[in-house]
Design an enzyme around this catalytic site. Structure first.
Site, PDB file in Angstrom:
ATOM      1  CD  GLU A   1     -50.232 -31.527 -59.322  1.00  0.00           C
ATOM      2  OE1 GLU A   1     -50.876 -30.725 -60.035  1.00  0.00           O
ATOM      3  OE2 GLU A   1     -50.718 -32.109 -58.338  1.00  0.00           O
TER       4      GLU A   1
ATOM      5  NE  ARG B   1     -51.352 -30.401 -50.966  1.00  0.00           N
ATOM      6  CZ  ARG B   1     -51.824 -31.278 -51.826  1.00  0.00           C
ATOM      7  NH1 ARG B   1     -51.579 -32.576 -51.642  1.00  0.00           N
ATOM      8  NH2 ARG B   1     -52.519 -30.913 -52.878  1.00  0.00           N
TER       9      ARG B   1
END
Length: 463
Positions: free
Chosen positions: A289, A305
């Protein structure tokens, strides 16, 4: 469409049964991926979900505890016992719950099973924001300005660090996530008070009071890079997403690719992400991110994940990310190089939540009527149906509406039509908000940042 290397008939897979340690739409999504790979499934549930119809699709459906997530979906002992009882060789945690819990990952492996995700060491490294930033700097991934070390206790030293970075700064919990454990500091007069408050919040929420500090970017976009890695050192990135439409740090709409970012800018950043994965021995799928502002990328965290928004990348890359994650856990090499990855078209995902579109209060109850859209380029990931009782105990997400078209403008038109066609009665949902957002001119033009949605909501409530 890119393909993975064929499995050799003589090769014995590490597992043939997967326990799905989650609920709702993601549990059903994983179940379908397992079934397509010829794997058996064990699905666990709480008492609140034991009547869920999706459980009937699993080979085994077990209730492991009361409605409270802490006594069921977060009860690692109950999940491991269920896995042993049913002979499961692997555990898929989905997203949320135990998906980024390093101790649970280690416990699964210690029990002789496979955790479908990265190793516990990777989870621990990337779950600690300070350790993650250090690893990213070593791999050449651009980071937000600020030291890659824990905030010291010495007040004078803290003041010096903040001044060198330049206000505004943001104080964050090293073990934080989900929008918690962070505080923006606009000037030196409130620095120490903000640190004290954030430290206590971090201690209560994450069990550690460790903090770090970095530059606060004022008008960034939230851009993600999806990676896929096997256990043989092979890694690729599958394109990028824009997840800037957020309310209180929770995503509402995602799209792929992130619009208006030149390939020559994002390409080197993505390659650095791949290098970082190889350096830490990462396994499976993961998401880097970033904040993106003025053509600059700044790493904020890595999600170790499966992401809620993975479908938009599946639609544009042609890769079934859940199946790829499972195959990586089986030790199957990627039959995919970076040259094989070619993203096509544009995709949007709308999160459909059981909540009041004005107050955002959760709306539990029975869905009395349901009509979902269909047609070319339209996909719906959901576990609900007419007669389904939405429980009050968990996240309000009840489905995801995904569309794919050749261009962003065409995808917006498709999403508008799909949202109009979607009808859910008996509970409140955020469908009215989503329909309004997709008629907004600035959103349609891509003129947004991570603060846009909250400002848009304020304007709507004031009018």
């Amino acid at each position: 469409m890119p393909q993975f290397a064929p499995e050799h008939a003589e090769r014995k897979l590490r597992f043939d049964t997967v326990l799905i340690a989650n609920r709702g739409e993601i549990a059903l999504r994983i179940l379908k991926a397992c079934r397509d790979l010829g794997l058996k499934t064990v699905m666990v549930c709480s008492e609140a979900d034991r009547q869920a119809s999706y459980g009937e699709l699993a080979d085994t459906f077990l209730c492991i505890g009361p409605a409270s997530a802490g006594k069921s979906y977060l009860n690692d002992d109950a999940i491991l016992l269920a896995a042993r009882m049913t002979g499961a060789g692997a555990v898929h945690p989905g997203y949320g719950f135990l998906s980024e819990n390093a101790a649970f990952s280690a416990a699964v492996e210690d029990a002789g099973m496979v955790f479908i995700g990265p190793t516990w060491q990777s989870i621990a490294t990337m779950g600690d924001k300070i350790a993650a930033k250090t690893a990213m700097i070593a791999a050449g991934v651009p980071c937000v300005p600020g030291p890659d070390s824990e905030l010291p206790d010495d007040k004078v030293a803290v003041e010096k660090i903040a001044a060198e970075i330049g206000y505004p700064v943001i104080v964050k919990a090293a073990g934080g996530g989900g929008g918690r454990g962070m505080r923006v500091v606009t000037d030196a007069s409130v620095l120490h008070e903000s640190i004290s408050t954030t430290r206590e919040e971090a201690r209560q929420a994450f069990g550690t009071h460790s903090l770090y500090i970095e530059k606060f970017l004022q008008h960034p976009r939230h851009v993600e890079i999806q990676v896929l890695c096997d256990v043989h050192g092979n890694a690729v990135w599958l394109g990028h997403r824009d997840c800037s439409m957020q309310r209180r740090h929770q995503k509402v709409v995602e799209e792929a690719p992130a619009p208006s970012i030149p390939a020559e800018i994002i390409g080197p950043v993505a390659e650095a992400c791949v290098t970082a994965c190889q350096q830490i021995g990462y396994r499976g799928v993961g998401t880097f991110e970033f904040l993106y502002e003025d053509e600059g990328f700044y790493f904020i965290e890595m999600n170790t994940r499966l992401q809620v928004e993975h479908p938009v990348t599946e639609m544009t890359s042609g890769v079934d990310i859940v199946q790829a994650q499972i195959k990586a856990a089986q030790g199957i090499p990627l039959g995919l190089t970076q040259a094989d990855v070619a993203t096509k078209g544009h995709a949007f995902e709308c999160r459909i939540n059981a909540e009041d579109p004005e107050t955002f209060l959760a709306s539990a109850g029975t869905i009395t009527s349901l009509h979902l859209p269909s047609g070319p380029g339209i996909r719906v990931d959901t576990h609900v149906h007419a007669g389904y009782k939405v429980p009050p105990y968990y996240d309000s997400l009840i489905g995801k509406l995904i569309v794919h078209a050749q261009t962003r403008a065409e995808a917006i038109v498709t999403m508008r039509a799909a949202l109009e066609e979607t009808q859910i009665e008996g509970i409140s949902t955020n469908l009215p908000l989503l329909r309004a957002l997709f008629t907004d001119e600035d959103f349609a033009a891509g003129c947004t940042d991570i603060h846009y949605l909250e400002k848009w909501l304020k304007r709507r409530s004031a009018s």
